[in-house]
Design an enzyme around this catalytic site. Sequence first.
Site, mmCIF file in Angstrom:
data_model
loop_
_atom_site.group_PDB
_atom_site.id
_atom_site.type_symbol
_atom_site.label_atom_id
_atom_site.label_comp_id
_atom_site.label_asym_id
_atom_site.label_seq_id
_atom_site.Cartn_x
_atom_site.Cartn_y
_atom_site.Cartn_z
ATOM 1 N N ARG B 50 38.187 49.013 79.159
ATOM 2 C CA ARG B 50 38.863 50.390 79.082
ATOM 3 C C ARG B 50 38.014 51.590 79.831
ATOM 4 O O ARG B 50 36.877 51.367 79.722
ATOM 5 C CB ARG B 50 39.013 50.923 77.971
ATOM 6 C CG ARG B 50 39.688 49.801 76.806
ATOM 7 C CD ARG B 50 39.731 50.392 75.705
ATOM 8 N NE ARG B 50 39.624 49.567 74.437
ATOM 9 C CZ ARG B 50 39.304 49.872 73.169
ATOM 10 N NH1 ARG B 50 39.374 51.125 72.799
ATOM 11 N NH2 ARG B 50 39.217 48.642 72.493
ATOM 12 N N ASP B 52 37.732 55.831 79.880
ATOM 13 C CA ASP B 52 38.371 56.732 78.974
ATOM 14 C C ASP B 52 39.060 58.092 79.870
ATOM 15 O O ASP B 52 39.325 57.788 80.961
ATOM 16 C CB ASP B 52 37.017 57.475 78.537
ATOM 17 C CG ASP B 52 36.275 56.906 77.586
ATOM 18 O OD1 ASP B 52 36.855 55.995 77.008
ATOM 19 O OD2 ASP B 52 34.993 57.367 77.125
ATOM 20 N N ARG B 205 27.881 58.576 80.346
ATOM 21 C CA ARG B 205 27.814 60.137 80.301
ATOM 22 C C ARG B 205 26.658 60.644 79.515
ATOM 23 O O ARG B 205 26.277 61.782 79.778
ATOM 24 C CB ARG B 205 29.307 60.414 79.819
ATOM 25 C CG ARG B 205 30.326 60.139 80.819
ATOM 26 C CD ARG B 205 31.761 60.215 80.071
ATOM 27 N NE ARG B 205 32.174 61.487 79.460
ATOM 28 C CZ ARG B 205 33.191 61.778 78.517
ATOM 29 N NH1 ARG B 205 33.857 60.691 78.424
ATOM 30 N NH2 ARG B 205 33.440 62.681 78.249
#
Lengths: 252, 252
Positions: B50, B52, B205
Amino acid sequence: MRNLKLEIEYDGTNYAGWQVQNSKKTIQSVIEKTLQRILQEKVHLIVSGRTDSGTHALAQVANFKTKSKIPPDKLRLALNSWLPADIAISKAEEKALDFHSRFDAKSKIYRYSILNRPHPSPLQRKAVYFYRHPLNIGLMRKESKALLGRHDFSSFCASGAGLRNKVRVIKKITIKEINYPLSAIRYPFIAIDIEADGFLYNMVRNIAGTLIEIGRGRFKPGDLKRILLARDRKAAGPTLPARGLCLMKVKY
Amino acid sequence: MRNLKLEIEYDGTNYAGWQVQNSKKTIQSVIEKTLQRILQEKVHLIVSGRTDSGTHALAQVANFKTKSKIPPDKLRLALNSWLPADIAISKAEEKALDFHSRFDAKSKIYRYSILNRPHPSPLQRKAVYFYRHPLNIGLMRKESKALLGRHDFSSFCASGAGLRNKVRVIKKITIKEINYPLSAIRYPFIAIDIEADGFLYNMVRNIAGTLIEIGRGRFKPGDLKRILLARDRKAAGPTLPARGLCLMKVKY
């Protein structure tokens, strides 16, 4: 009184072009309002040349007169903190009082970007025109030379534009294949760069539309020259959408 | 029954990430609905991993089982004509029935893009993180090597992610300065590419946020190693926004 020059980058997607129009959101109106808020005085921007609805700019140039003593770099920071994210000031500097963004411009460079592959690009969709069918770029490049120099560009001027003098000088045309580095995979995107002393309404979008017809084989070698001499908008190819167009540079 | 593999590019700006969630618009839900409309059967997409909310993909991979006999290339064209402009299928192909997008993935490459100059970029704003202060890229590059290999990456995993095993293998990290060719002027943008066998929640990130702290001098040489060994999210730098993140490639 001081004369300040701004270099401006914008994403034109959500604007009705540069110039102030009643009730529509334009680049000019947004920057003028922000300047007035910061400087607390009425400000009028003189631009190198308007851009149309949806057209982008990497380095548009505009100047304005002000009584303010704010240092240009401080003004740039203040503007960038107040402006919406789709407009930014890349440079601010003081010029002589007689500097004029439009009259003093020697030439401008526009780029028309075409994404030429079988599928569109979500990540680049707002800054390129997607064209699925193969294009003969070598031929486009070769034929484009017919446009170089001083010509009446009526064939590439939007009909209805009430201009008398349609003579302009194209100083340079380059057609490059560029790979966006965003991509490990290749982005086969074609950049048509046109430098001229001035541009007629929709001129770059009409030239790009005609070059695509050459690249796909609908127009033949020699046709571009014939179209130019016809001085008739109906002779040329279609007007491509504004989103592929970007004002790259103004030379002084 | 056939097993079809899709390669997908998307602009994640307007989506609540990949995975189907009640009532939210996600990449998966939009593609599944479009597939069902074309194939007239229920379809379930298996994704490589997946992404985000707000994260982009240049080449996400997903597969699904279908009874349909539609040729993959025809399906690609049909999907691209029905999908919204921020999602596109770059490739469709038939795979063996046991191919599984997630289990068969050997590694994935994510890129975090930082625009490092004094002013933001309207034209690139949705795909880069703008950082105004100068960064020591050589130092970021050198220090990043501490992350190479098999480690417990707890320090870079969002707290609250209920995973037990936080060991992953980073195979490669490169930090490049790239100039967007859109620009005659330079776009000094920094691409942090990380290839790993898997990623924890917010891992890229958080690593990018920590590397920025190194580049600006808040963290010192050696700190990245110390942070890694601490296995504590609070030891590391901030989580950078999703818009700078792009899934570049899945390797099988």
